[in-house]
Design a protein around this motif. Structure first.
Motif, PDB file in Angstrom:
ATOM      1  N   LEU A  78       4.496  -2.459 -11.644  1.00 60.38           N
ATOM      2  CA  LEU A  78       4.700  -1.771 -10.285  1.00 60.38           C
ATOM      3  C   LEU A  78       5.708  -2.116  -9.364  1.00 60.38           C
ATOM      4  CD1 LEU A  78       3.372   0.742  -8.531  1.00 60.38           C
ATOM      5  CD2 LEU A  78       2.168  -1.233  -7.332  1.00 60.38           C
ATOM      6  N   ARG A  79       6.814  -1.381  -8.851  1.00 58.46           N
ATOM      7  CA  ARG A  79       7.768  -1.979  -8.042  1.00 58.46           C
ATOM      8  C   ARG A  79       7.598  -1.225  -6.641  1.00 58.46           C
ATOM      9  NH1 ARG A  79      12.933  -1.156 -12.362  1.00 58.46           N
ATOM     10  NH2 ARG A  79      12.940  -3.555 -12.781  1.00 58.46           N
ATOM     11  N   PRO A  80       8.303  -1.864  -5.792  1.00 57.13           N
ATOM     12  CA  PRO A  80       8.360  -1.419  -4.243  1.00 57.13           C
ATOM     13  C   PRO A  80       8.922   0.022  -4.248  1.00 57.13           C
ATOM     14  CG  PRO A  80       9.083  -3.609  -4.386  1.00 57.13           C
ATOM     15  CD  PRO A  80       9.015  -3.309  -5.786  1.00 57.13           C
ATOM     16  N   GLY A  81       8.071   0.810  -3.714  1.00 58.82           N
ATOM     17  CA  GLY A  81       8.455   2.352  -3.399  1.00 58.82           C
ATOM     18  C   GLY A  81       7.679   2.948  -4.272  1.00 58.82           C
ATOM     19  N   GLU A  82       7.044   2.700  -5.508  1.00 60.77           N
ATOM     20  CA  GLU A  82       6.237   3.308  -6.308  1.00 60.77           C
ATOM     21  C   GLU A  82       4.837   3.528  -5.786  1.00 60.77           C
ATOM     22  OE1 GLU A  82       8.756   1.872 -10.239  1.00 60.77           O
ATOM     23  OE2 GLU A  82       6.542   1.488 -10.014  1.00 60.77           O
TER      24      GLU A  82
END
Length: 518
Positions: free
Chosen positions: A360-364
């Motif tokens: 998981l990445r920022p914005g997802e």
């Protein structure tokens, strides 16, 4: 955001996998986690509730009725080399190529859940690239796997490295240190113009010098302490990888996504996809995004280690002397007593901004943040900011990689190097670089060194070579009573009983000041 609950599955045909809901009391079901978190629930639970849900999954003894095992995939997530020989009984468990454990806590359990592990819990790093590897060099699956990788069957004798289980206490603070230090290094990189060189430093720790050539390309030859993957590519990422003893993993989340598949055969949706039976076991959505967030926060929220110093004048004198000699011989050059978290760095958040793809990445998804210093959210002991709003993390580390071996013939050197592609000269050259051991809690988590083959801290100290050779020589030169004092100091660095609030206690668990009289 669509909310999905996949609590169990049944295989209707060989081509169709359908998710069904399984209640906690359903007769005949053998599930370690009857109710998973639906995506979105992580934003409605309190930090304490997320911690408890993560603890449940960290301690879960995963079963074949909820997706435990991975018949058609390796520990790396790639398909097995021979799908005609799936990893089902009697090939469902394997100490070298895994799955090798039923539970995270099966290995991380010293002195309690979340800690390190006995040598029996060692993991064989790099063995996951094979279908089914054993110590027998004629074993059919490693032969096929090795042939496909490098064409050299002679290398079968070196299919994996044995690594000790790392303790996770205080890990939220460690990850936040790594994030802040990475941000500092990136900020410096952003100020380097063509034809310039600048020192890479963060929190008083030097990572060498980064150079930008006149043509704009980067020269990382003088950068030190970072893993190879942080220096590769057209622009070095300079990301500090605080997890795995050879600095291979960026975040607790990546650590969790990797381990669930590798060790247990449990696939997370963010790594393997929603509705996908990636490993061919008839189960989908075995761990949700919210589940992974909870497990990550459980590890991040584990108590910080402290110190146990008996109220005995002889021991007190030895501990004081040991602290002085520890610094005098230079142990604290790498094992820095404490590093500062600034700008509210004690607010741990998911996801990590430096997560690689497959995590998981920022914005997802929206961010989840928790206060690591909050004693109402997480069990003690906890750290707290000083009057300057700095939280000092007494982990005894510099967050850097160091070569602590004397060369290729050093028995402490690893035969293979996981940072390079299998079959390359660099891969077979081996690895002698390891993250500086976080010494907080060290006395509670034997055995010692990256391979866990030393039963005493003294053996581990004396085994330091390479970059640490001078310090080891200085330790050897101490009088025997002074060496004993250093050991007595290290013996005070312990995991304290859950709920303890003071960071320094006596042999009865009562808070005490240190040094005496302060």
């Amino acid at each position: 955001m669509k909310r999905l609950r996949f609590w169990g599955v049944v295989v209707l045909t060989t081509a169709l996998v359908t998710a069904i809901s399984v209640s906690a009391g359903q007769v005949g079901q053998e599930l370690s986690v009857p109710n998973h978190l639906a995506n979105g629930e992580e934003f409605t639970l309190t930090p304490a509730e997320l911690f408890e849900r993560g603890k449940q999954m960290f301690n879960a003894m995963w079963t074949a009725q909820e997706g435990g095992g991975r018949p058609l995939t390796k520990g790396s997530g790639a398909p097995i080399a021979d799908p005609d020989s799936p990893l089902v009984f009697p090939r469902s468990f394997n100490r070298i190529s895994a799955p090798d454990a039923n539970s995270c806590a099966g290995c991380h359990n010293l002195p309690v859940s979340g800690g390190g592990g006995d040598i029996v819990a060692n993991v064989f790093v790099l063995g996951q690239r094979f279908d089914f590897a054993t110590f027998d060099g004629t074993d059919d699956m490693p032969t096929r796997g090795a042939t496909a990788e490098n064409g050299d069957l002679a290398q079968l004798q070196n299919i994996a490295n044995s690594r000790g289980t790392t303790g996770m206490f205080g890990s939220g603070y460690l990850e936040m240190l790594a994030r802040q230090m990475t941000s500092d290094l990136l900020a410096i990189r952003g100020t380097i113009a063509a034809g310039q060189s600048k020192a890479l430093t963060s929190k008083g720790v030097s990572f060498g010098t980064l150079t930008r050539r006149a043509d704009g390309t980067w020269d990382t030859s003088r950068v030190v302490g970072l893993p190879a993957q942080s220096l590769a590519g057209a622009t070095p990422s300079l990301i500090i990888h605080p997890w795995h003893q050879a600095s291979a993993v960026v975040s607790l989340r990546q650590f969790t996504n990797n381990a669930m598949n590798h060790h247990h055969g449990i696939q997370t949706t963010e790594r393997f996809g929603v509705g996908t039976d990636a490993d061919g076991d008839g189960f989908i959505n075995e761990m949700t995004r919210a589940d992974v967030t909870a497990v990550s926060i459980y590890q991040a929220g584990l108590p910080v280690p402290g110190r146990v110093i008996p109220r005995d004048s002889e021991i007190e004198a030895a501990v004081l002397l040991g602290e002085q000699k520890f610094a005098q011989v230079g142990c604290n050059t790498c094992h820095i007593e404490q590093l500062p978290l600034t700008n509210q760095g004690w607010i741990y958040s998911e996801p990590n901004p430096f997560n690689p793809a497959g995590n998981l990445r920022p914005g997802e998804a929206p961010q989840v943040g928790v206060n690591l210093n909050n004693r109402q959210h997480f069990p003690g002991p906890r750290l707290r900011p000083d009057r300057n709003r700095i939280t000092w993390v007494p982990a005894y580390t510099d967050m850097k990689l160091h070569d602590i071996t004397s060369g290729p013939n050093d028995p402490n050197r690893e035969a293979l190097n996981m940072h390079f592609a299998a079959g390359t000269p660099e891969f077979f050259a081996g690895n002698g670089r390891f993250l500086t051991k976080r010494l907080w809690g060290v006395a509670s988590e034997p055995p010692y060194f990256h391979h866990g083959m030393y039963t005493t801290m003294r053996e581990a100290i004396l085994a330091h070579a390479g970059e640490a050779q001078g310090v080891t020589d200085a330790f050897r030169a101490l009088a025997s009573s002074e060496q004993d004092a250093v050991i007595e100091f290290l013996k005070t660095l312990q995991i304290l009983p859950r709920g303890t609030q003071a960071l320094v206690v006596d042999e009865n668990g009562h808070p005490r000041s240190w040094p005496p009289g302060t």
